[in-house]
Design a protein around this motif. Structure first.
Motif, PDB file in Angstrom:
ATOM      1  N   ASN A 154       0.825  -1.198   0.000  1.00 48.26           N
ATOM      2  CA  ASN A 154       0.000   0.000   0.000  1.00 48.26           C
ATOM      3  C   ASN A 154       0.874   1.269   0.000  1.00 48.26           C
ATOM      4  O   ASN A 154       2.095   1.200   0.073  1.00 48.26           O
ATOM      5  N   ILE A 155       0.228   2.412  -0.097  1.00 51.32           N
ATOM      6  CA  ILE A 155       0.928   3.697  -0.212  1.00 51.32           C
ATOM      7  C   ILE A 155       1.818   3.956   0.996  1.00 51.32           C
ATOM      8  O   ILE A 155       2.957   4.420   0.846  1.00 51.32           O
ATOM      9  N   ASP A 156       1.334   3.659   2.184  1.00 51.54           N
ATOM     10  CA  ASP A 156       2.115   3.927   3.396  1.00 51.54           C
ATOM     11  C   ASP A 156       3.461   3.209   3.362  1.00 51.54           C
ATOM     12  O   ASP A 156       4.508   3.800   3.617  1.00 51.54           O
ATOM     13  N   ARG A 157       3.422   1.939   3.038  1.00 56.00           N
ATOM     14  CA  ARG A 157       4.663   1.156   3.008  1.00 56.00           C
ATOM     15  C   ARG A 157       5.592   1.632   1.894  1.00 56.00           C
ATOM     16  O   ARG A 157       6.809   1.646   2.064  1.00 56.00           O
ATOM     17  N   LEU A 158       5.020   2.011   0.748  1.00 51.16           N
ATOM     18  CA  LEU A 158       5.850   2.520  -0.342  1.00 51.16           C
ATOM     19  C   LEU A 158       6.518   3.839   0.031  1.00 51.16           C
ATOM     20  O   LEU A 158       7.685   4.064  -0.298  1.00 51.16           O
ATOM     21  N   VAL A 159       5.797   4.713   0.724  1.00 51.82           N
ATOM     22  CA  VAL A 159       6.377   5.989   1.158  1.00 51.82           C
ATOM     23  C   VAL A 159       7.515   5.738   2.140  1.00 51.82           C
ATOM     24  O   VAL A 159       8.590   6.342   2.028  1.00 51.82           O
ATOM     25  N   PHE A 160       7.304   4.842   3.099  1.00 50.99           N
ATOM     26  CA  PHE A 160       8.367   4.524   4.058  1.00 50.99           C
ATOM     27  C   PHE A 160       9.575   3.899   3.364  1.00 50.99           C
ATOM     28  O   PHE A 160      10.727   4.233   3.686  1.00 50.99           O
ATOM     29  N   ALA A 161       9.343   3.010   2.407  1.00 52.82           N
ATOM     30  CA  ALA A 161      10.445   2.383   1.681  1.00 52.82           C
ATOM     31  C   ALA A 161      11.207   3.407   0.852  1.00 52.82           C
ATOM     32  O   ALA A 161      12.445   3.402   0.807  1.00 52.82           O
ATOM     33  N   PHE A 162      10.485   4.299   0.193  1.00 49.80           N
ATOM     34  CA  PHE A 162      11.111   5.344  -0.614  1.00 49.80           C
ATOM     35  C   PHE A 162      11.945   6.275   0.264  1.00 49.80           C
ATOM     36  O   PHE A 162      13.099   6.581  -0.063  1.00 49.80           O
ATOM     37  N   ALA A 163      11.382   6.721   1.381  1.00 50.91           N
ATOM     38  CA  ALA A 163      12.100   7.628   2.282  1.00 50.91           C
ATOM     39  C   ALA A 163      13.333   6.948   2.868  1.00 50.91           C
ATOM     40  O   ALA A 163      14.418   7.531   2.911  1.00 50.91           O
ATOM     41  N   GLY A 164      13.186   5.717   3.311  1.00 49.27           N
ATOM     42  CA  GLY A 164      14.322   4.999   3.872  1.00 49.27           C
ATOM     43  C   GLY A 164      15.430   4.775   2.865  1.00 49.27           C
ATOM     44  O   GLY A 164      16.616   4.921   3.178  1.00 49.27           O
TER      45      GLY A 164
END
Length: 67
Positions: free
Chosen positions: A2-12
């Protein structure tokens, strides 16, 4: 994913990449880390995340943080 996990993965990924580049290339890469951190902080308070908006337009399902 989902979007939340993708945002966290992208930021990390960007944080770790900029830290690596600051060690091997130039200390100025830490500005990328600061930008990502500042964007994460403002998104926590405002709920506005440009990456989440882009991912939503591509049809990704939102999680509970960016719904």
């Amino acid at each position: 994913m989902n979007i939340d996990r993708l945002v966290f993965a992208f930021a990390g990924t960007f944080i770790l990449l900029s830290l690596l580049l600051s060690q091997v290339h130039s200390v100025y890469w830490l500005w990328v880390t600061a930008f990502v951190g500042a964007n994460m902080l403002q998104a926590a308070f405002t709920g506005f995340c440009p990456l989440a908006m882009i991912l939503r337009k591509f049809g990704r399902q939102p999680g509970c943080a960016f719904s």
